[in-house]
Design a protein around this motif. Structure first.
Motif, PDB file in Angstrom:
ATOM      1  N   SER A  14      33.224  39.937  50.899  1.00 53.12           N
ATOM      2  CA  SER A  14      34.227  40.727  50.576  1.00 53.12           C
ATOM      3  C   SER A  14      35.464  40.179  50.957  1.00 53.12           C
ATOM      4  O   SER A  14      36.796  40.200  50.388  1.00 53.12           O
ATOM      5  CB  SER A  14      34.155  42.047  51.392  1.00 53.12           C
ATOM      6  OG  SER A  14      35.142  42.804  51.334  1.00 53.12           O
ATOM      7  N   SER A  15      35.776  39.317  52.068  1.00 51.24           N
ATOM      8  CA  SER A  15      36.906  38.713  52.437  1.00 51.24           C
ATOM      9  C   SER A  15      37.199  37.399  51.394  1.00 51.24           C
ATOM     10  O   SER A  15      38.503  37.443  51.025  1.00 51.24           O
ATOM     11  CB  SER A  15      36.904  37.998  53.956  1.00 51.24           C
ATOM     12  OG  SER A  15      36.059  36.813  53.524  1.00 51.24           O
ATOM     13  N   GLN A  20      41.162  36.660  46.464  1.00 49.66           N
ATOM     14  CA  GLN A  20      41.245  36.259  45.084  1.00 49.66           C
ATOM     15  C   GLN A  20      42.668  36.857  44.479  1.00 49.66           C
ATOM     16  O   GLN A  20      43.208  36.634  43.341  1.00 49.66           O
ATOM     17  CB  GLN A  20      40.215  36.453  44.005  1.00 49.66           C
ATOM     18  CG  GLN A  20      38.736  35.560  44.438  1.00 49.66           C
ATOM     19  CD  GLN A  20      39.433  34.368  44.375  1.00 49.66           C
ATOM     20  OE1 GLN A  20      39.659  33.591  43.510  1.00 49.66           O
ATOM     21  NE2 GLN A  20      39.461  33.300  45.644  1.00 49.66           N
ATOM     22  N   GLY A  21      42.758  38.275  44.888  1.00 47.37           N
ATOM     23  CA  GLY A  21      43.968  38.751  44.488  1.00 47.37           C
ATOM     24  C   GLY A  21      43.905  39.528  42.943  1.00 47.37           C
ATOM     25  O   GLY A  21      44.738  39.769  42.238  1.00 47.37           O
ATOM     26  N   ILE A  25      37.560  42.607  41.238  1.00 47.51           N
ATOM     27  CA  ILE A  25      36.565  41.392  41.184  1.00 47.51           C
ATOM     28  C   ILE A  25      35.471  41.658  42.099  1.00 47.51           C
ATOM     29  O   ILE A  25      35.560  42.492  42.960  1.00 47.51           O
ATOM     30  CB  ILE A  25      37.512  39.968  41.637  1.00 47.51           C
ATOM     31  CG1 ILE A  25      36.628  38.728  41.420  1.00 47.51           C
ATOM     32  CG2 ILE A  25      37.616  40.335  43.036  1.00 47.51           C
ATOM     33  CD1 ILE A  25      37.329  37.612  41.399  1.00 47.51           C
ATOM     34  N   ALA A  26      34.322  41.087  41.317  1.00 45.62           N
ATOM     35  CA  ALA A  26      33.012  41.499  42.328  1.00 45.62           C
ATOM     36  C   ALA A  26      32.319  39.939  42.365  1.00 45.62           C
ATOM     37  O   ALA A  26      32.908  38.957  42.046  1.00 45.62           O
ATOM     38  CB  ALA A  26      32.092  42.263  41.312  1.00 45.62           C
ATOM     39  N   CYS A  46      33.088  37.263  39.671  1.00 49.55           N
ATOM     40  CA  CYS A  46      32.709  38.115  38.403  1.00 49.55           C
ATOM     41  C   CYS A  46      34.110  38.905  38.320  1.00 49.55           C
ATOM     42  O   CYS A  46      34.170  39.836  38.958  1.00 49.55           O
ATOM     43  CB  CYS A  46      31.572  38.751  38.620  1.00 49.55           C
ATOM     44  SG  CYS A  46      31.108  39.648  36.910  1.00 49.55           S
ATOM     45  N   ARG A  47      34.816  38.429  37.368  1.00 47.32           N
ATOM     46  CA  ARG A  47      36.137  39.224  37.087  1.00 47.32           C
ATOM     47  C   ARG A  47      35.784  40.512  36.115  1.00 47.32           C
ATOM     48  O   ARG A  47      34.543  40.409  35.342  1.00 47.32           O
ATOM     49  CB  ARG A  47      37.110  38.297  36.150  1.00 47.32           C
ATOM     50  CG  ARG A  47      37.625  37.259  37.123  1.00 47.32           C
ATOM     51  CD  ARG A  47      38.602  36.370  36.407  1.00 47.32           C
ATOM     52  NE  ARG A  47      38.739  35.311  37.232  1.00 47.32           N
ATOM     53  CZ  ARG A  47      39.811  35.137  38.223  1.00 47.32           C
ATOM     54  NH1 ARG A  47      40.333  36.415  38.133  1.00 47.32           N
ATOM     55  NH2 ARG A  47      39.992  34.142  38.616  1.00 47.32           N
TER      56      ARG A  47
END
Length: 193
Positions: A14-15, A20-21, A25-26, A46-47
Protein backbone atom coordinates in the motif's frame (compact mmCIF):
# COMPACT_ATOMS: atom_id res chain seq x y z
CA UNK A 1 -8.37 -19.79 -4.87
CA UNK A 2 -6.62 -19.25 -1.59
CA UNK A 3 -4.00 -16.46 -1.50
CA UNK A 4 -2.76 -15.03 1.79
CA UNK A 5 -1.32 -11.52 1.86
CA UNK A 6 -0.31 -10.69 5.42
CA UNK A 7 -1.07 -7.35 7.08
CA UNK A 8 2.64 -6.49 6.90
CA UNK A 9 2.71 -7.17 3.16
CA UNK A 10 -0.50 -5.16 2.64
CA UNK A 11 1.00 -2.20 4.53
CA UNK A 12 4.21 -2.35 2.53
CA UNK A 13 2.51 -2.72 -0.86
CA UNK A 14 0.00 0.00 0.00
CA UNK A 15 2.85 2.41 0.83
CA UNK A 16 4.51 1.63 -2.52
CA UNK A 17 1.24 2.29 -4.35
CA UNK A 18 0.79 5.66 -2.61
CA UNK A 19 4.26 6.74 -3.75
CA UNK A 20 3.24 6.17 -7.39
CA UNK A 21 0.78 9.07 -7.24
CA UNK A 22 -1.61 7.39 -9.71
CA UNK A 23 -5.32 7.33 -8.91
CA UNK A 24 -6.66 3.76 -8.71
CA UNK A 25 -3.29 2.02 -9.05
CA UNK A 26 -3.28 -1.54 -7.72
CA UNK A 27 -1.11 -4.66 -7.60
CA UNK A 28 -1.05 -7.46 -10.18
CA UNK A 29 0.07 -10.98 -9.25
CA UNK A 30 0.93 -13.46 -11.97
CA UNK A 31 3.15 -16.42 -12.75
CA UNK A 32 5.64 -16.20 -15.61
CA UNK A 33 5.88 -19.56 -17.41
CA UNK A 34 3.27 -21.19 -15.14
CA UNK A 35 3.27 -24.96 -14.91
CA UNK A 36 6.93 -25.30 -15.94
CA UNK A 37 10.13 -25.87 -13.97
CA UNK A 38 10.99 -22.22 -14.78
CA UNK A 39 7.86 -20.71 -13.22
CA UNK A 40 8.34 -17.45 -11.33
CA UNK A 41 5.85 -15.59 -9.18
CA UNK A 42 5.69 -11.88 -9.99
CA UNK A 43 4.17 -8.75 -8.46
CA UNK A 44 3.76 -5.61 -10.53
CA UNK A 45 1.96 -2.28 -10.48
CA UNK A 46 -1.39 -2.37 -12.24
CA UNK A 47 -2.69 0.96 -13.53
CA UNK A 48 -6.44 1.25 -14.13
CA UNK A 49 -5.94 1.03 -17.92
CA UNK A 50 -3.98 -2.24 -17.51
CA UNK A 51 -6.81 -4.17 -15.89
CA UNK A 52 -8.08 -7.11 -17.95
CA UNK A 53 -11.76 -8.05 -17.75
CA UNK A 54 -10.71 -11.67 -17.14
CA UNK A 55 -8.63 -10.76 -14.05
CA UNK A 56 -9.76 -12.06 -10.70
CA UNK A 57 -9.98 -9.31 -8.09
CA UNK A 58 -8.90 -9.54 -4.49
CA UNK A 59 -10.25 -6.59 -2.49
CA UNK A 60 -8.13 -6.31 0.63
CA UNK A 61 -8.52 -3.73 3.40
CA UNK A 62 -5.45 -1.77 2.30
CA UNK A 63 -5.21 -2.44 -1.43
CA UNK A 64 -6.74 -4.06 -4.50
CA UNK A 65 -5.00 -7.01 -6.16
CA UNK A 66 -5.63 -8.21 -9.71
CA UNK A 67 -4.77 -11.82 -10.47
CA UNK A 68 -4.10 -12.84 -14.06
CA UNK A 69 -6.61 -15.52 -15.11
CA UNK A 70 -3.95 -17.90 -16.48
CA UNK A 71 -2.17 -17.79 -13.10
CA UNK A 72 -5.14 -18.44 -10.79
CA UNK A 73 -4.70 -22.21 -10.36
CA UNK A 74 -0.95 -21.85 -9.98
CA UNK A 75 -1.38 -19.24 -7.21
CA UNK A 76 -3.59 -21.40 -5.00
CA UNK A 77 -2.08 -21.47 -1.49
CA UNK A 78 0.30 -18.59 -2.32
CA UNK A 79 1.62 -16.63 0.66
CA UNK A 80 2.90 -13.04 0.50
CA UNK A 81 4.63 -11.58 3.55
CA UNK A 82 6.78 -8.62 4.50
CA UNK A 83 9.34 -8.97 7.26
CA UNK A 84 11.09 -5.96 8.78
CA UNK A 85 14.81 -6.40 9.24
CA UNK A 86 17.66 -4.24 10.60
CA UNK A 87 18.54 -2.94 7.14
CA UNK A 88 14.95 -2.42 5.97
CA UNK A 89 12.63 -5.23 5.05
CA UNK A 90 11.96 -8.02 2.64
CA UNK A 91 8.88 -8.99 0.69
CA UNK A 92 8.61 -12.75 0.21
CA UNK A 93 6.26 -14.64 -2.06
CA UNK A 94 5.78 -18.38 -1.79
CA UNK A 95 3.63 -20.10 -4.41
CA UNK A 96 3.99 -23.85 -3.90
CA UNK A 97 1.82 -24.65 -6.92
CA UNK A 98 3.50 -22.29 -9.43
CA UNK A 99 5.36 -25.03 -11.27
CA UNK A 100 2.42 -27.40 -11.19
CA UNK A 101 -1.05 -26.75 -9.81
CA UNK A 102 -2.40 -29.15 -7.23
CA UNK A 103 -4.00 -32.14 -8.86
CA UNK A 104 -6.72 -34.45 -7.70
CA UNK A 105 -8.21 -37.67 -9.04
CA UNK A 106 -10.65 -35.44 -10.99
CA UNK A 107 -7.87 -33.44 -12.70
CA UNK A 108 -7.23 -34.11 -16.41
CA UNK A 109 -4.82 -37.01 -16.97
CA UNK A 110 -2.30 -34.60 -18.57
CA UNK A 111 -2.17 -32.55 -15.35
CA UNK A 112 -1.73 -35.68 -13.25
CA UNK A 113 1.11 -36.91 -15.47
CA UNK A 114 2.86 -33.51 -15.45
CA UNK A 115 2.54 -33.32 -11.68
CA UNK A 116 4.31 -36.68 -11.25
CA UNK A 117 6.96 -35.75 -13.85
CA UNK A 118 7.81 -32.43 -12.19
CA UNK A 119 7.51 -33.48 -8.55
CA UNK A 120 8.78 -37.07 -8.55
CA UNK A 121 10.68 -37.95 -11.73
CA UNK A 122 12.52 -34.84 -12.98
CA UNK A 123 14.27 -34.09 -9.67
CA UNK A 124 16.02 -37.49 -9.98
CA UNK A 125 16.87 -37.00 -13.65
CA UNK A 126 18.24 -33.50 -12.92
CA UNK A 127 21.22 -35.02 -11.09
CA UNK A 128 22.30 -36.36 -14.51
CA UNK A 129 21.42 -33.12 -16.30
CA UNK A 130 18.29 -34.72 -17.77
CA UNK A 131 14.58 -34.10 -17.87
CA UNK A 132 11.44 -35.60 -19.35
CA UNK A 133 8.28 -33.84 -20.50
CA UNK A 134 4.85 -34.89 -21.72
CA UNK A 135 4.07 -34.32 -25.40
CA UNK A 136 0.60 -35.87 -25.53
CA UNK A 137 -1.67 -38.60 -24.22
CA UNK A 138 -2.81 -41.11 -26.87
CA UNK A 139 -6.16 -42.88 -26.51
CA UNK A 140 -6.49 -41.42 -23.00
CA UNK A 141 -4.08 -43.99 -21.57
CA UNK A 142 -0.61 -43.85 -23.18
CA UNK A 143 1.76 -40.99 -22.37
CA UNK A 144 4.09 -39.88 -25.16
CA UNK A 145 7.21 -38.45 -23.52
CA UNK A 146 10.26 -36.53 -24.68
CA UNK A 147 13.58 -36.81 -22.89
CA UNK A 148 16.03 -33.92 -22.94
CA UNK A 149 19.36 -32.78 -21.55
CA UNK A 150 21.60 -35.60 -20.37
CA UNK A 151 18.84 -38.17 -21.01
CA UNK A 152 18.86 -37.64 -24.75
CA UNK A 153 21.17 -40.28 -26.24
CA UNK A 154 21.95 -41.82 -22.83
CA UNK A 155 22.63 -45.56 -23.06
CA UNK A 156 20.49 -46.22 -19.96
CA UNK A 157 17.40 -44.37 -21.22
CA UNK A 158 15.45 -47.58 -22.00
CA UNK A 159 15.95 -48.80 -18.45
CA UNK A 160 15.09 -45.35 -17.08
CA UNK A 161 11.94 -45.26 -19.20
CA UNK A 162 10.65 -48.74 -18.31
CA UNK A 163 11.84 -49.23 -14.72
CA UNK A 164 11.68 -45.64 -13.52
CA UNK A 165 9.39 -43.34 -15.45
CA UNK A 166 6.77 -45.79 -16.72
CA UNK A 167 6.57 -47.72 -13.45
CA UNK A 168 6.16 -44.53 -11.40
CA UNK A 169 3.59 -42.96 -13.75
CA UNK A 170 1.41 -46.09 -13.98
CA UNK A 171 1.54 -46.46 -10.19
CA UNK A 172 0.54 -42.83 -9.53
CA UNK A 173 -1.80 -41.96 -12.44
CA UNK A 174 -5.02 -44.01 -12.56
CA UNK A 175 -6.00 -45.05 -16.09
CA UNK A 176 -2.50 -44.73 -17.54
CA UNK A 177 -1.42 -48.03 -19.11
CA UNK A 178 1.93 -47.21 -20.71
CA UNK A 179 4.45 -44.68 -21.99
CA UNK A 180 6.20 -44.15 -25.32
CA UNK A 181 9.45 -42.30 -25.93
CA UNK A 182 9.42 -39.89 -28.88
CA UNK A 183 13.04 -38.79 -28.38
CA UNK A 184 15.67 -39.22 -31.10
CA UNK A 185 18.40 -40.91 -29.04
CA UNK A 186 20.87 -40.99 -31.93
CA UNK A 187 21.76 -37.41 -30.93
CA UNK A 188 24.28 -37.93 -28.12
CA UNK A 189 25.84 -34.44 -27.74
CA UNK A 190 24.79 -33.96 -24.10
CA UNK A 191 24.30 -37.61 -23.13
CA UNK A 192 25.12 -38.52 -19.55
CA UNK A 193 26.76 -41.85 -20.43
Amino acid sequence: MNITITDGAQEYLSSLLEKQGVEGIAVRIFIQQPGTPYAETCLAYCRPDEVNETDEILNLPKLKVFIEKMSVNFLDEAFVDYATEKMGGQLTIKAPNAKMPKVTADSPIEDQINYVLYSDINPGLASHGGEVSLLEVVDGQIAVLKFGGGCQGCSAVDLTLKEGVEKTLIEKVPGLTGVKDSTDHTVTDNAFM
